[in-house]
Scaffold this motif. Structure first.
Motif, PDB file in Angstrom:
ATOM      1  N   THR A 274       0.939  -1.328   0.137  1.00 47.33           N
ATOM      2  CA  THR A 274      -0.058   0.059   0.075  1.00 47.33           C
ATOM      3  C   THR A 274       0.697   1.302   0.031  1.00 47.33           C
ATOM      4  O   THR A 274       0.439   2.202  -0.597  1.00 47.33           O
ATOM      5  CB  THR A 274      -1.095  -0.077   1.308  1.00 47.33           C
ATOM      6  OG1 THR A 274      -0.015  -0.127   2.288  1.00 47.33           O
ATOM      7  CG2 THR A 274      -1.790  -1.155   1.143  1.00 47.33           C
ATOM      8  N   HIS A 275       1.923   1.298   0.968  1.00 46.60           N
ATOM      9  CA  HIS A 275       2.698   2.494   0.792  1.00 46.60           C
ATOM     10  C   HIS A 275       3.478   2.695  -0.506  1.00 46.60           C
ATOM     11  O   HIS A 275       3.806   3.845  -1.180  1.00 46.60           O
ATOM     12  CB  HIS A 275       4.032   2.321   1.898  1.00 46.60           C
ATOM     13  CG  HIS A 275       3.401   2.107   3.326  1.00 46.60           C
ATOM     14  ND1 HIS A 275       2.371   3.025   3.887  1.00 46.60           N
ATOM     15  CD2 HIS A 275       3.546   0.991   4.013  1.00 46.60           C
ATOM     16  CE1 HIS A 275       2.191   2.426   4.977  1.00 46.60           C
ATOM     17  NE2 HIS A 275       2.555   1.239   5.170  1.00 46.60           N
TER      18      HIS A 275
ATOM     19  N   ARG B 150       0.797   4.422  -2.939  1.00 49.23           N
ATOM     20  CA  ARG B 150       0.546   5.650  -2.542  1.00 49.23           C
ATOM     21  C   ARG B 150       1.855   6.507  -3.223  1.00 49.23           C
ATOM     22  O   ARG B 150       1.622   7.853  -3.749  1.00 49.23           O
ATOM     23  CB  ARG B 150       0.421   6.026  -1.135  1.00 49.23           C
ATOM     24  CG  ARG B 150      -0.781   5.432  -0.573  1.00 49.23           C
ATOM     25  CD  ARG B 150      -1.218   5.922   0.853  1.00 49.23           C
ATOM     26  NE  ARG B 150      -0.066   5.710   1.812  1.00 49.23           N
ATOM     27  CZ  ARG B 150      -0.226   4.563   2.534  1.00 49.23           C
ATOM     28  NH1 ARG B 150      -1.334   3.796   2.550  1.00 49.23           N
ATOM     29  NH2 ARG B 150       0.366   4.213   3.321  1.00 49.23           N
TER      30      ARG B 150
END
Length: 209
Positions: A176-177, A180
């Motif tokens: 997820t990081h 982003r």
């Protein structure tokens, strides 16, 4: 498709295309939850409003997705990597392009109000290049819904990834990081990131000028 395009497809995509993409029964059962909401279209309509963003590009299309967007009222073009899927969608009257997410050679700059990509980016060898192409073909202020698998939420060097990631066709599953970071670096504003469990994530983004 000319020889150069064919080489591009072979270079940037894993050769084994999803065999279920043209299976209507499979798609209605499996793909509906990814689209959000009981009717399979709630989240898309929320973040890509039909009134202001009617012209959309669907990356990695299948029959069920095409049906949903048509019924919703979008002017949708579907980009596919499978001749079988292209023939099916075209025969049923859907607008369809056979092209590479990493080099959308047939699409001009800022051609679309919205982009939807559900469970497709993980099949691309170079996701960064694909995201830059998404930015190019989306108009300023355009919206995007990007749904992908993710690595397990625990230590990825210790734990085996979830079943959705252990797949020979999934060559670019990102945390997820990482997602982003890539989206912001490319020039997208992240409106919302939905992580309902440890093996899937959805980003809702807007293109900044």
């Amino acid at each position: 498709m000319n020889e150069r395009d064919a080489r591009s497809l072979a270079r940037y995509r894993f050769p084994a295309i999803n065999v279920y993409a043209a299976d209507k029964d499979h798609n209605e059962h499996v793909w509906q939850p990814y689209m959000g909401g009981a009717d399979g279209r709630h989240e898309v309509k929320k973040y890509i409003p039909l009134a202001t963003h009617p012209k959309i590009l669907n990356l990695g299309a299948n029959w069920y997705e095409a049906k949903v967007y048509q019924e919703t009222g979008y002017d949708c073009t579907h980009l596919v990597m499978s001749t079988q899927v292209q023939e099916l969608l075209t025969a049923e009257g859907f607008k369809c392009l056979m092209n590479d997410m990493c080099e959308m050679l047939d699409i001009e700059n800022e051609s679309f109000d919205g982009i939807i990509s559900v469970q497709a980016l993980e099949h691309v060898w170079y996701p960064w290049k694909a995201i830059l192409e998404m930015y190019r073909v989306l108009r300023n202020g355009g919206r995007m819904v990007l749904n992908v698998p993710q690595w397990h939420g625990k230590e990825v060097n210790v734990d085996i990834p979830d079943n959705s990631v252990v797949n020979l066709q999934h060559v670019s599953c990102l945390h997820t990081h990482q997602m982003r970071f890539m989206m912001r670096t490319a020039g997208f504003k992240i409106l919302h990131q939905d992580i309902p469990d440890t093996c899937v994530q959805t980003l809702f983004c807007e293109k900044m000028s």
